[in-house]
Design a protein around this motif. Sequence first.
Motif, PDB file in Angstrom:
ATOM      1  N   GLN A  52       0.783  -1.130   0.130  1.00 26.13           N
ATOM      2  CA  GLN A  52      -0.077   0.094   0.110  1.00 26.13           C
ATOM      3  C   GLN A  52       1.015   1.277  -0.064  1.00 26.13           C
ATOM      4  OE1 GLN A  52      -2.994   0.023   2.967  1.00 26.13           O
ATOM      5  NE2 GLN A  52      -3.790  -2.248   2.432  1.00 26.13           N
ATOM      6  N   ALA A  53       1.965   1.336   0.770  1.00 25.54           N
ATOM      7  CA  ALA A  53       2.709   2.161   0.991  1.00 25.54           C
ATOM      8  C   ALA A  53       3.420   2.655  -0.391  1.00 25.54           C
ATOM      9  CB  ALA A  53       3.745   2.322   2.247  1.00 25.54           C
ATOM     10  N   LEU A  54       4.027   1.685  -0.926  1.00 23.96           N
ATOM     11  CA  LEU A  54       4.884   1.738  -2.279  1.00 23.96           C
ATOM     12  C   LEU A  54       3.783   2.277  -3.305  1.00 23.96           C
ATOM     13  CD1 LEU A  54       7.390   1.606  -3.904  1.00 23.96           C
ATOM     14  CD2 LEU A  54       7.063  -0.990  -4.018  1.00 23.96           C
ATOM     15  N   GLY A  55       2.682   1.484  -3.558  1.00 24.53           N
ATOM     16  CA  GLY A  55       1.817   1.977  -4.485  1.00 24.53           C
ATOM     17  C   GLY A  55       1.120   3.253  -4.520  1.00 24.53           C
TER      18      GLY A  55
ATOM     19  N   GLU B 134      13.624   5.068  -5.797  1.00 25.79           N
ATOM     20  CA  GLU B 134      13.357   6.678  -5.034  1.00 25.79           C
ATOM     21  C   GLU B 134      12.216   6.455  -4.411  1.00 25.79           C
ATOM     22  OE1 GLU B 134      14.853   6.401  -8.055  1.00 25.79           O
ATOM     23  OE2 GLU B 134      16.585   7.810  -7.947  1.00 25.79           O
ATOM     24  N   ARG B 135      11.106   5.646  -5.152  1.00 25.92           N
ATOM     25  CA  ARG B 135       9.864   5.399  -4.599  1.00 25.92           C
ATOM     26  C   ARG B 135       9.747   4.762  -3.427  1.00 25.92           C
ATOM     27  NH1 ARG B 135      10.084   8.692  -7.731  1.00 25.92           N
ATOM     28  NH2 ARG B 135      10.277   9.807  -5.522  1.00 25.92           N
ATOM     29  N   TRP B 136      10.714   3.580  -3.621  1.00 23.86           N
ATOM     30  CA  TRP B 136      10.971   2.388  -2.567  1.00 23.86           C
ATOM     31  C   TRP B 136      11.484   3.451  -1.062  1.00 23.86           C
ATOM     32  CZ3 TRP B 136      12.026  -2.861  -1.335  1.00 23.86           C
ATOM     33  CH2 TRP B 136      11.406  -3.661  -2.633  1.00 23.86           C
ATOM     34  N   CYS B 137      12.313   4.204  -1.367  1.00 27.02           N
ATOM     35  CA  CYS B 137      12.993   5.066  -0.188  1.00 27.02           C
ATOM     36  C   CYS B 137      11.735   6.101   0.481  1.00 27.02           C
ATOM     37  CB  CYS B 137      14.133   6.202  -0.608  1.00 27.02           C
ATOM     38  SG  CYS B 137      15.615   5.101  -1.184  1.00 27.02           S
TER      39      CYS B 137
END
Length: 126
Positions: free
Chosen positions: A53-56, A76-79
């Motif tokens: 959910q957070a990554l999406g 970068e989205r992972w971070c």
Amino acid sequence: MSRPDAAIALATDTPIPRDADGPVFAEPWQAMVFALVVQLQERGVFTADEWAQALGAEIREAVAKGGCRDGSDYYERWCEALEHLLIAKGLTSHDGIDGLAASWARAAEATPHGKPILIENDPLTS
């Protein structure tokens, strides 16, 4: 779930840049953030569903703001997702993250060329 199993599940269940052998990391830090997320999931800091959910959410926000649609900014989205998830769980704060980033930047500036950058090299922490 064992570490290899968790890493395989994470690599399989998310749109990670990959080739026939598995996840592809263009830079060492990308592999490190991948491993960090695996470790935190294994330790129960957050669930696979919370992570997804957070990554999406981060990916949707980046795309809505005109971010890279080719996946080149994927890690970068992972971070960003990791930072926001840890803040939401009360494990850190924006100020805490900003302070640590500033400390690493000072450590990098104070580290002689060719030497490893260590947080202990931050002149404000000695």
